[in-house]
Design a protein around this motif. Structure first.
Motif, PDB file in Angstrom:
ATOM      1  N   ILE A 139       0.823  -1.143  -0.386  1.00 29.32           N
ATOM      2  CA  ILE A 139       0.020   0.407   0.282  1.00 29.32           C
ATOM      3  C   ILE A 139       0.911   1.618   0.290  1.00 29.32           C
ATOM      4  O   ILE A 139       0.008   2.432  -0.802  1.00 29.32           O
ATOM      5  N   LEU A 140       1.858   1.635   0.253  1.00 33.68           N
ATOM      6  CA  LEU A 140       2.936   2.410   1.071  1.00 33.68           C
ATOM      7  C   LEU A 140       3.734   2.856  -0.157  1.00 33.68           C
ATOM      8  O   LEU A 140       3.969   3.847  -0.990  1.00 33.68           O
ATOM      9  N   LEU A 141       4.210   1.727  -1.292  1.00 32.57           N
ATOM     10  CA  LEU A 141       4.304   1.975  -1.962  1.00 32.57           C
ATOM     11  C   LEU A 141       3.422   1.992  -3.387  1.00 32.57           C
ATOM     12  O   LEU A 141       4.018   2.848  -4.182  1.00 32.57           O
ATOM     13  N   THR A 142       2.128   1.648  -3.174  1.00 34.18           N
ATOM     14  CA  THR A 142       1.275   2.049  -4.758  1.00 34.18           C
ATOM     15  C   THR A 142       1.110   3.561  -3.823  1.00 34.18           C
ATOM     16  O   THR A 142       0.766   4.270  -5.002  1.00 34.18           O
ATOM     17  N   ASN A 143       1.068   4.023  -3.035  1.00 33.66           N
ATOM     18  CA  ASN A 143       0.546   5.209  -3.118  1.00 33.66           C
ATOM     19  C   ASN A 143       1.765   6.032  -3.576  1.00 33.66           C
ATOM     20  O   ASN A 143       1.332   7.288  -4.355  1.00 33.66           O
ATOM     21  N   ALA A 144       2.809   5.665  -3.015  1.00 31.95           N
ATOM     22  CA  ALA A 144       3.896   6.451  -3.574  1.00 31.95           C
ATOM     23  C   ALA A 144       4.335   6.969  -4.479  1.00 31.95           C
ATOM     24  O   ALA A 144       4.373   8.455  -5.224  1.00 31.95           O
ATOM     25  N   LEU A 145       3.391   5.745  -4.944  1.00 34.43           N
ATOM     26  CA  LEU A 145       4.242   5.650  -6.560  1.00 34.43           C
ATOM     27  C   LEU A 145       2.736   6.145  -8.533  1.00 34.43           C
ATOM     28  O   LEU A 145       3.206   6.492  -8.894  1.00 34.43           O
ATOM     29  N   LEU A 146       1.967   5.581  -7.785  1.00 32.48           N
ATOM     30  CA  LEU A 146       0.004   5.874  -8.394  1.00 32.48           C
ATOM     31  C   LEU A 146       0.433   7.598  -7.817  1.00 32.48           C
ATOM     32  O   LEU A 146       0.445   8.362  -7.645  1.00 32.48           O
ATOM     33  N   ASP A 147       0.318   8.033  -9.598  1.00 34.30           N
ATOM     34  CA  ASP A 147       0.298   9.251 -10.470  1.00 34.30           C
ATOM     35  C   ASP A 147       1.282   9.882 -10.497  1.00 34.30           C
ATOM     36  O   ASP A 147       1.282  11.099 -10.658  1.00 34.30           O
ATOM     37  N   ALA A 148       2.247   9.527  -9.975  1.00 37.36           N
ATOM     38  CA  ALA A 148       3.436  10.251  -9.578  1.00 37.36           C
ATOM     39  C   ALA A 148       4.633   9.879 -11.623  1.00 37.36           C
ATOM     40  O   ALA A 148       3.272   9.324 -12.554  1.00 37.36           O
ATOM     41  N   ARG A 149       5.226  11.086 -11.760  1.00 34.88           N
ATOM     42  CA  ARG A 149       5.895  11.034 -13.401  1.00 34.88           C
ATOM     43  C   ARG A 149       6.397  10.224 -13.535  1.00 34.88           C
ATOM     44  O   ARG A 149       7.481   9.569 -11.698  1.00 34.88           O
ATOM     45  N   HIS A 150       6.507   9.041 -14.589  1.00 33.23           N
ATOM     46  CA  HIS A 150       8.321   7.827 -13.990  1.00 33.23           C
ATOM     47  C   HIS A 150       8.979   8.556 -14.329  1.00 33.23           C
ATOM     48  O   HIS A 150       9.965   8.886 -15.461  1.00 33.23           O
ATOM     49  N   ASP A 151       9.696   9.239 -13.768  1.00 31.85           N
ATOM     50  CA  ASP A 151      11.554  10.328 -13.195  1.00 31.85           C
ATOM     51  C   ASP A 151      11.939  10.317 -12.105  1.00 31.85           C
ATOM     52  O   ASP A 151      11.357   9.791 -11.138  1.00 31.85           O
ATOM     53  N   TYR A 152      13.366  10.027 -12.419  1.00 31.92           N
ATOM     54  CA  TYR A 152      14.072   9.302 -11.257  1.00 31.92           C
ATOM     55  C   TYR A 152      14.055  10.681 -10.235  1.00 31.92           C
ATOM     56  O   TYR A 152      13.683  10.391  -8.890  1.00 31.92           O
ATOM     57  N   GLN A 153      14.111  11.498 -10.658  1.00 31.53           N
ATOM     58  CA  GLN A 153      14.435  12.812  -9.507  1.00 31.53           C
ATOM     59  C   GLN A 153      12.801  12.543  -8.488  1.00 31.53           C
ATOM     60  O   GLN A 153      12.443  12.737  -7.451  1.00 31.53           O
ATOM     61  N   GLU A 154      11.792  12.485  -9.696  1.00 33.29           N
ATOM     62  CA  GLU A 154      10.265  12.561  -8.927  1.00 33.29           C
ATOM     63  C   GLU A 154      10.440  10.952  -7.736  1.00 33.29           C
ATOM     64  O   GLU A 154       9.821  11.324  -7.263  1.00 33.29           O
ATOM     65  N   LEU A 155      10.799  10.223  -7.963  1.00 35.28           N
ATOM     66  CA  LEU A 155      10.514   8.687  -7.551  1.00 35.28           C
ATOM     67  C   LEU A 155      11.215   8.771  -6.764  1.00 35.28           C
ATOM     68  O   LEU A 155      11.320   8.645  -5.915  1.00 35.28           O
ATOM     69  N   THR A 156      12.441   9.563  -6.453  1.00 35.77           N
ATOM     70  CA  THR A 156      13.481   9.886  -5.257  1.00 35.77           C
ATOM     71  C   THR A 156      13.061  10.357  -4.077  1.00 35.77           C
ATOM     72  O   THR A 156      12.473   9.955  -3.016  1.00 35.77           O
ATOM     73  N   GLN A 157      12.264  11.619  -4.249  1.00 35.29           N
ATOM     74  CA  GLN A 157      11.510  12.246  -3.619  1.00 35.29           C
ATOM     75  C   GLN A 157      10.663  12.036  -2.946  1.00 35.29           C
ATOM     76  O   GLN A 157      10.599  11.716  -1.431  1.00 35.29           O
ATOM     77  N   ARG A 158       9.485  10.955  -3.924  1.00 35.68           N
ATOM     78  CA  ARG A 158       8.351  10.266  -3.362  1.00 35.68           C
ATOM     79  C   ARG A 158       8.517   9.375  -1.768  1.00 35.68           C
ATOM     80  O   ARG A 158       8.305   8.768  -1.622  1.00 35.68           O
ATOM     81  N   LEU A 159       9.768   8.342  -2.606  1.00 37.66           N
ATOM     82  CA  LEU A 159      10.294   7.634  -2.037  1.00 37.66           C
ATOM     83  C   LEU A 159      11.117   7.493  -0.909  1.00 37.66           C
ATOM     84  O   LEU A 159      11.197   6.518   0.217  1.00 37.66           O
ATOM     85  N   LYS A 160      11.536   8.788  -0.388  1.00 38.31           N
ATOM     86  CA  LYS A 160      13.198   8.475   0.490  1.00 38.31           C
ATOM     87  C   LYS A 160      11.421   8.998   1.871  1.00 38.31           C
ATOM     88  O   LYS A 160      12.085   8.629   3.024  1.00 38.31           O
ATOM     89  N   LYS A 161      10.477   9.684   1.338  1.00 37.41           N
ATOM     90  CA  LYS A 161       9.656  10.654   2.384  1.00 37.41           C
ATOM     91  C   LYS A 161       9.031   9.012   3.771  1.00 37.41           C
ATOM     92  O   LYS A 161       8.838   8.409   4.464  1.00 37.41           O
ATOM     93  N   ILE A 162       8.741   7.432   2.592  1.00 34.63           N
ATOM     94  CA  ILE A 162       8.800   6.374   2.832  1.00 34.63           C
ATOM     95  C   ILE A 162      10.224   5.014   3.509  1.00 34.63           C
ATOM     96  O   ILE A 162       9.421   4.401   3.103  1.00 34.63           O
ATOM     97  N   GLU A 163      11.067   5.898   3.134  1.00 36.22           N
ATOM     98  CA  GLU A 163      12.442   4.933   3.559  1.00 36.22           C
ATOM     99  C   GLU A 163      11.773   3.913   4.403  1.00 36.22           C
ATOM    100  O   GLU A 163      12.278   2.619   4.644  1.00 36.22           O
ATOM    101  N   ILE A 164      12.364   4.331   5.475  1.00 31.83           N
ATOM    102  CA  ILE A 164      12.357   3.863   7.170  1.00 31.83           C
ATOM    103  C   ILE A 164      10.955   3.005   7.221  1.00 31.83           C
ATOM    104  O   ILE A 164      11.451   1.695   6.900  1.00 31.83           O
ATOM    105  N   ALA A 165       9.679   2.937   6.644  1.00 27.11           N
ATOM    106  CA  ALA A 165       8.581   2.268   6.499  1.00 27.11           C
ATOM    107  C   ALA A 165       8.145   0.874   5.479  1.00 27.11           C
ATOM    108  O   ALA A 165       7.904  -0.072   5.768  1.00 27.11           O
TER     109      ALA A 165
END
Length: 326
Positions: free
Chosen positions: A286-312
């Motif tokens: 669920i965390l990964l889906t919410n982080a990636l859904l509706d995101a640009r398939h872009d290295y920099q944007e995905l980096t920003q989104r995934l860093k927010k849930i890194e520990i979880a």
């Protein structure tokens, strides 16, 4: 007929690509233009930008990504590469083929003692290796033809920037044909800077016309080209969002050795659906889906989104995940 001959200054690839479209659609005269760009990857109009580029390498090395008006494959630009543009008005489009524009270049190169030649794939070759990729776009009765001339480019950077595993992508986009490349400077019997080479090509083509006119853009032209640059060529929507729909599949091993497979469906550069398979908890999914859904398939944007849930999402490593997501 008067031919406008332009030797463009500056290294902004977005401005030069906008200038081509501006000349194509707003002028009546035939045009010959030379220009250079800073380190950049330029994809064809109908290509999937992500599938053509090693985005991690590109981001880490400050290489720009651009999309041109014409079709064809991906090319690499840097200050050691010279780009040529021909624009010609014709009575019938079938009167024009690539050789109409590549042969004048070949003729000038031969004056430098270079045995350059064309191939059926519309490339210019030297010693069996590619020195130029060419593409065309037609607007009404005007044809835009442009090509590269690898003079003294950083070929190692070119190779790394275009290193992509195409098996991960499922789409209908035009894919590039990778060819062995070489630099023209390696074959000259005298030292010549890229600026001297540009001058030589410019004069060789200019003097081949019966009515050449050396031309510079007016302030009004520059303002309109900059507007086109800012509103189209330098935008994410044109560079990435114009890519056709595609699926992207890959897998990642977490820090405990468990494999997680994923498939992304991407439209206009944005991730619309995500399928996950493997040893992954519902909470992590669920965390990964919410982080990636509706995101640009872009290295920099995905980096920003995934860093927010890194520990979880541990033991899934965000660093490892990013290496396989783009």
């Amino acid at each position: 007929m008067t031919v406008l001959c332009i030797q463009q200054k500056g290294l902004d690839p977005y401005f030069h690509l906008a200038a081509e479209e501006y000349l194509l659609k707003n002028f009546d005269e035939d045009v010959f233009m030379l220009w250079q760009g800073e380190s950049s990857i330029v994809v064809g109009k109908h290509q999937n930008a992500l599938a053509e580029i090693n985005h991690r390498y590109v981001a880490e090395n400050g290489i720009k990504i651009a999309r041109r008006l014409s079709g064809g494959g991906t090319v690499f630009h840097d200050p050691g590469n010279l780009n040529f543009t021909f624009i010609k008005t014709v009575e019938r489009i079938d009167q024009v083929n690539f050789k109409v524009f590549t042969q004048p270049i070949v003729k000038v190169l031969k004056k430098l003692g270079l045995d350059a030649y064309t191939t059926g794939r519309n490339d210019l070759m030297l010693d069996g290796k590619k020195i130029s990729g060419n593409a065309e776009h037609v607007f009404k009765k005007r044809v835009l033809h442009h090509g590269t001339l690898l003079y003294n480019s950083e070929l190692g950077k070119l190779k790394n920037a275009l290193k992509v595993d195409l098996s991960r992508f499922e789409d209908k986009a035009v894919q590039s044909n990778r060819s062995e490349v070489t630099n023209i400077a390696n074959y000259l019997d005298r030292e010549m800077s890229v600026n001297d080479f540009s001058d030589f090509i410019f004069e060789g083509i200019r003097t081949s016309y019966p009515e050449p006119k050396v031309f510079q853009f007016s302030e009004d032209d520059i303002e309109k080209i900059r507007k086109l640059r800012d509103e189209k060529y330098a935008t994410w929507d044109w560079i990435y969002g114009y890519s056709p729909k595609y699926k992207y599949s890959n897998q990642v091993d977490d820090l405990e050795g468990n494999s997680i497979q994923f498939t992304l469906e991407v439209a206009k550069g944005v991730i619309h659906t995500i399928d996950l398979l493997g040893k992954i908890s519902n909470e992590q999914a669920i965390l990964l889906t919410n982080a990636l859904l509706d995101a640009r398939h872009d290295y920099q944007e995905l980096t920003q989104r995934l860093k927010k849930i890194e520990i979880a999402i541990r033991p899934i490593s965000v660093e490892k995940l990013l290496t396989v997501l783009v």
